[in-house]
Design a protein around this motif. Structure first.
Motif, PDB file in Angstrom:
ATOM      1  N   GLU A 235       0.843  -1.192   0.000  1.00  0.00           N
ATOM      2  CA  GLU A 235       0.000   0.000   0.000  1.00  0.00           C
ATOM      3  C   GLU A 235       0.884   1.249   0.000  1.00  0.00           C
ATOM      4  OE1 GLU A 235      -3.960  -0.471   2.372  1.00  0.00           O
ATOM      5  OE2 GLU A 235      -2.382  -1.499   3.516  1.00  0.00           O
ATOM      6  N   ILE A 236       1.999   1.157   0.697  1.00  0.00           N
ATOM      7  CA  ILE A 236       3.018   2.207   0.679  1.00  0.00           C
ATOM      8  C   ILE A 236       4.333   1.530   0.317  1.00  0.00           C
ATOM      9  CG2 ILE A 236       4.212   3.991   2.005  1.00  0.00           C
ATOM     10  CD1 ILE A 236       1.780   4.109   3.856  1.00  0.00           C
ATOM     11  N   PHE A 237       4.964   1.960  -0.761  1.00  0.00           N
ATOM     12  CA  PHE A 237       6.194   1.343  -1.255  1.00  0.00           C
ATOM     13  C   PHE A 237       7.332   2.350  -1.132  1.00  0.00           C
ATOM     14  CE2 PHE A 237       9.032   0.212  -4.901  1.00  0.00           C
ATOM     15  CZ  PHE A 237       9.511  -0.985  -4.363  1.00  0.00           C
ATOM     16  N   VAL A 238       8.398   1.952  -0.416  1.00  0.00           N
ATOM     17  CA  VAL A 238       9.458   2.895  -0.078  1.00  0.00           C
ATOM     18  C   VAL A 238      10.823   2.328  -0.460  1.00  0.00           C
ATOM     19  CG1 VAL A 238      10.324   4.411   1.740  1.00  0.00           C
ATOM     20  CG2 VAL A 238       8.007   3.479   1.917  1.00  0.00           C
ATOM     21  N   PRO A 239      11.333   2.645  -1.660  1.00  0.00           N
ATOM     22  CA  PRO A 239      12.681   2.214  -2.040  1.00  0.00           C
ATOM     23  C   PRO A 239      13.716   3.100  -1.353  1.00  0.00           C
ATOM     24  CG  PRO A 239      11.328   2.810  -3.961  1.00  0.00           C
ATOM     25  CD  PRO A 239      10.660   3.353  -2.752  1.00  0.00           C
ATOM     26  N   MET A 240      14.589   2.521  -0.520  1.00  0.00           N
ATOM     27  CA  MET A 240      15.482   3.324   0.326  1.00  0.00           C
ATOM     28  C   MET A 240      16.911   2.811   0.317  1.00  0.00           C
ATOM     29  SD  MET A 240      13.602   4.629   3.774  1.00  0.00           S
ATOM     30  CE  MET A 240      12.908   6.281   3.803  1.00  0.00           C
ATOM     31  N   LEU A 241      17.383   2.396  -0.837  1.00  0.00           N
ATOM     32  CA  LEU A 241      18.775   1.986  -0.952  1.00  0.00           C
ATOM     33  C   LEU A 241      19.615   3.164  -1.428  1.00  0.00           C
ATOM     34  CD1 LEU A 241      18.324  -1.449  -2.737  1.00  0.00           C
ATOM     35  CD2 LEU A 241      19.035  -1.100  -0.364  1.00  0.00           C
ATOM     36  N   PRO A 242      20.915   3.186  -1.087  1.00  0.00           N
ATOM     37  CA  PRO A 242      21.806   4.184  -1.686  1.00  0.00           C
ATOM     38  C   PRO A 242      22.006   3.865  -3.162  1.00  0.00           C
ATOM     39  CG  PRO A 242      23.076   2.599  -0.418  1.00  0.00           C
ATOM     40  CD  PRO A 242      21.622   2.292  -0.154  1.00  0.00           C
ATOM     41  N   LEU A 243      22.430   4.837  -3.930  1.00  0.00           N
ATOM     42  CA  LEU A 243      22.658   4.625  -5.363  1.00  0.00           C
ATOM     43  C   LEU A 243      24.094   4.166  -5.594  1.00  0.00           C
ATOM     44  CD1 LEU A 243      21.547   4.793  -8.238  1.00  0.00           C
ATOM     45  CD2 LEU A 243      22.370   7.164  -8.328  1.00  0.00           C
ATOM     46  N   THR A 244      24.253   2.941  -6.052  1.00  0.00           N
ATOM     47  CA  THR A 244      25.559   2.375  -6.396  1.00  0.00           C
ATOM     48  C   THR A 244      25.428   1.667  -7.745  1.00  0.00           C
ATOM     49  OG1 THR A 244      25.154   0.212  -5.367  1.00  0.00           O
ATOM     50  CG2 THR A 244      26.003   1.974  -3.932  1.00  0.00           C
ATOM     51  N   GLU A 245      26.530   1.106  -8.226  1.00  0.00           N
ATOM     52  CA  GLU A 245      26.462   0.348  -9.481  1.00  0.00           C
ATOM     53  C   GLU A 245      25.506  -0.835  -9.346  1.00  0.00           C
ATOM     54  OE1 GLU A 245      30.282  -0.835 -10.847  1.00  0.00           O
ATOM     55  OE2 GLU A 245      31.064   1.202 -11.025  1.00  0.00           O
ATOM     56  N   LYS A 246      25.468  -1.443  -8.153  1.00  0.00           N
ATOM     57  CA  LYS A 246      24.623  -2.614  -7.947  1.00  0.00           C
ATOM     58  C   LYS A 246      23.155  -2.260  -7.749  1.00  0.00           C
ATOM     59  CE  LYS A 246      28.160  -5.654  -5.975  1.00  0.00           C
ATOM     60  NZ  LYS A 246      28.548  -6.468  -4.782  1.00  0.00           N
ATOM     61  N   ASP A 272      17.106   7.121  -8.853  1.00  0.00           N
ATOM     62  CA  ASP A 272      17.537   6.242  -9.932  1.00  0.00           C
ATOM     63  C   ASP A 272      17.768   4.799  -9.524  1.00  0.00           C
ATOM     64  OD1 ASP A 272      17.334   8.090 -11.971  1.00  0.00           O
ATOM     65  OD2 ASP A 272      19.353   8.885 -11.650  1.00  0.00           O
ATOM     66  N   ILE A 273      17.419   4.442  -8.282  1.00  0.00           N
ATOM     67  CA  ILE A 273      17.346   3.017  -7.976  1.00  0.00           C
ATOM     68  C   ILE A 273      16.072   2.431  -8.582  1.00  0.00           C
ATOM     69  CG2 ILE A 273      18.720   3.226  -5.872  1.00  0.00           C
ATOM     70  CD1 ILE A 273      16.195   3.036  -4.235  1.00  0.00           C
ATOM     71  N   CYS A 274      15.192   3.302  -9.074  1.00  0.00           N
ATOM     72  CA  CYS A 274      13.936   2.890  -9.709  1.00  0.00           C
ATOM     73  C   CYS A 274      13.961   3.182 -11.205  1.00  0.00           C
ATOM     74  CB  CYS A 274      12.747   3.646  -9.103  1.00  0.00           C
ATOM     75  SG  CYS A 274      12.495   3.390  -7.355  1.00  0.00           S
ATOM     76  N   ASP A 275      13.143   2.455 -11.943  1.00  0.00           N
ATOM     77  CA  ASP A 275      12.874   2.814 -13.332  1.00  0.00           C
ATOM     78  C   ASP A 275      11.925   4.014 -13.300  1.00  0.00           C
ATOM     79  OD1 ASP A 275      11.523   2.975 -15.924  1.00  0.00           O
ATOM     80  OD2 ASP A 275      12.527   1.084 -16.384  1.00  0.00           O
ATOM     81  N   MET A 276      12.504   5.198 -13.394  1.00  0.00           N
ATOM     82  CA  MET A 276      11.708   6.407 -13.225  1.00  0.00           C
ATOM     83  C   MET A 276      10.782   6.677 -14.404  1.00  0.00           C
ATOM     84  SD  MET A 276      11.950   7.779 -10.293  1.00  0.00           S
ATOM     85  CE  MET A 276      11.254   9.401 -10.630  1.00  0.00           C
ATOM     86  N   LYS A 277      11.122   6.168 -15.567  1.00  0.00           N
ATOM     87  CA  LYS A 277      10.258   6.383 -16.728  1.00  0.00           C
ATOM     88  C   LYS A 277       8.888   5.752 -16.487  1.00  0.00           C
ATOM     89  CE  LYS A 277       9.965   5.548 -21.742  1.00  0.00           C
ATOM     90  NZ  LYS A 277       8.713   4.760 -21.701  1.00  0.00           N
ATOM     91  N   VAL A 278       8.888   4.512 -16.047  1.00  0.00           N
ATOM     92  CA  VAL A 278       7.626   3.818 -15.823  1.00  0.00           C
ATOM     93  C   VAL A 278       6.925   4.371 -14.582  1.00  0.00           C
ATOM     94  CG1 VAL A 278       6.561   1.588 -15.344  1.00  0.00           C
ATOM     95  CG2 VAL A 278       8.429   1.757 -16.989  1.00  0.00           C
ATOM     96  N   LEU A 279       7.693   4.728 -13.549  1.00  0.00           N
ATOM     97  CA  LEU A 279       7.081   5.325 -12.363  1.00  0.00           C
ATOM     98  C   LEU A 279       6.374   6.620 -12.725  1.00  0.00           C
ATOM     99  CD1 LEU A 279       6.524   5.401  -9.359  1.00  0.00           C
ATOM    100  CD2 LEU A 279       8.789   6.409  -9.005  1.00  0.00           C
ATOM    101  N   ARG A 280       7.027   7.449 -13.521  1.00  0.00           N
ATOM    102  CA  ARG A 280       6.395   8.690 -13.969  1.00  0.00           C
ATOM    103  C   ARG A 280       5.099   8.383 -14.722  1.00  0.00           C
ATOM    104  NH1 ARG A 280       8.688  13.653 -15.036  1.00  0.00           N
ATOM    105  NH2 ARG A 280      10.628  14.128 -13.949  1.00  0.00           N
TER     106      ARG A 280
END
Length: 343
Positions: A235-246, A272-280
């Motif tokens: 219901e609430i989705f929270v991506p909270m990783l740092p941005l790295t190559e992985k 940018d840990i997410c596919d922002m195009k599709v999220l948008r």
């Protein structure tokens, strides 16, 4: 014992409240000399300190220092040499000299200095999005319409707008309590956020392939072993990783498409840990709501379609920038200091 802090304006540019706190802490150990360099200064540390051979503790914050400089500090026992706003180590040549002379040197152990600020801010974004606080704040500046809770014809209907109800039922709304909060991450920021929503009564679960088992227990979040399963009932989705190559793009287009319709997505670390195009696309199609402090384009152009939407809460990437984070930055350095030896 003699302690000296050298500060370049470039450090104050990033951490404008940190040095005052560091001086306050170091005064507990004795007198402290503070040297502030002028803007654009390229003077080396050994050139700006009187009698460098008598200095026992040197804190060098964005000031120029070389291995040759270290040689002139012949009584040095420990040092901090910071060159960036995040975790930084001295140059290899300097480390070699420090190690040869058994001089203790300290650096940031983690990025935990801003984790409390970011996690609290993310909780604020979550609550603001659930209750539409920014949108309503803006609307009542120019209109009294938000105060009118009557339904057409004045007849109450199940599921319709009612007295003092201003939430949007198309998206996750109401309280954090009882919500299925699904978090990607269990590190410094994510674990704190998880503990907050757990305390408020949420059903919190987290997935993090990089975190150790204790991280999940401390967060009060159930460990989910599979990302696909984590996403399935969010219901609430929270991506909270740092941005790295992985982690870049670790939340794929498929994951975003799999989020249930009406899910609130909270972005407070790196977009940018997410596919922002599709999220948008899903946000603009009114399939998801968004509360974000970070974006794929920064700063967002004023004509960006995400701005000003009824289903978006947005802030300009400043979740971690508090006076408290400034203080914690230097406190995490100072905590490592060992008592100086009297010469």
């Amino acid at each position: 014992m003699r302690s000296v802090i050298i500060v370049h304006p470039e450090f104050d540019r990033t951490w404008p409240f940190a040095v005052e706190r560091l001086v306050e802490l170091m005064l507990n150990d004795g007198a402290v000399e503070l040297i502030r360099l002028e803007a654009g200064s390229a003077r080396r540390a050994s050139e700006v300190v009187r009698s460098p051979e008598t200095v026992t503790r040197l804190i060098c914050l964005n000031a120029d220092i070389t291995a040759d400089c270290i040689g002139r500090f012949s009584s040095l026992q420990d040092t901090v040499i910071e060159s960036t706003f995040q975790r930084a180590e001295p140059a290899p040549a300097i480390i070699e000299v420090l190690n040869e002379r058994n001089i203790r040197w300290y650096t940031q152990p983690t990025e935990g200095f801003w984790s409390q600020s970011v996690s609290e801010f993310a909780l604020g974004l979550t609550i603001c999005a659930l209750r539409r606080i920014p949108q309503l704040h803006h609307e009542i500046i120019t209109s009294t319409q938000p105060w009118d809770y009557d339904v057409p014809g004045g007849i109450g209907r199940p599921g319709a707008r009612g007295f003092q109800f201003g939430d949007d039922n198309r998206f996750a709304n109401g309280t954090v309590a009882g919500k299925r909060v699904r978090i990607v991450g269990a590190g410094n920021i994510a674990s704190r956020y998880a503990s907050f929503v757990h305390m408020l009564g949420a059903d919190a679960a987290a997935w993090d392939p990089f975190a150790t088992e204790p991280s999940f227990h401390l967060a009060g979040a159930r460990k989910e072993w599979h990302l696909d399963k984590l996403i399935a009932d969010a219901e609430i989705f929270v991506p909270m990783l740092p941005l790295t190559e992985k982690t870049r793009g670790i939340i794929t287009a498929g994951h975003i498409q799999a989020l249930p319709k009406g899910t609130l997505v909270v972005l407070a670390t790196r977009a940018d840990i997410c596919d922002m195009k599709v999220l948008r696309e899903r946000v603009l199609a009114d399939e998801l709501s968004l509360a974000a402090d970070v974006f794929d384009i920064e700063p967002l152009p004023v004509d960006d379609p995400l701005l000003g939407r009824h289903n978006v809460v947005h802030t300009p990437h400043h979740a971690g920038r508090t006076k408290d984070a400034n203080y914690r930055f230097v406190e995490k350095l100072y905590e490592q200091f060992q008592p100086l030896q009297h010469l």
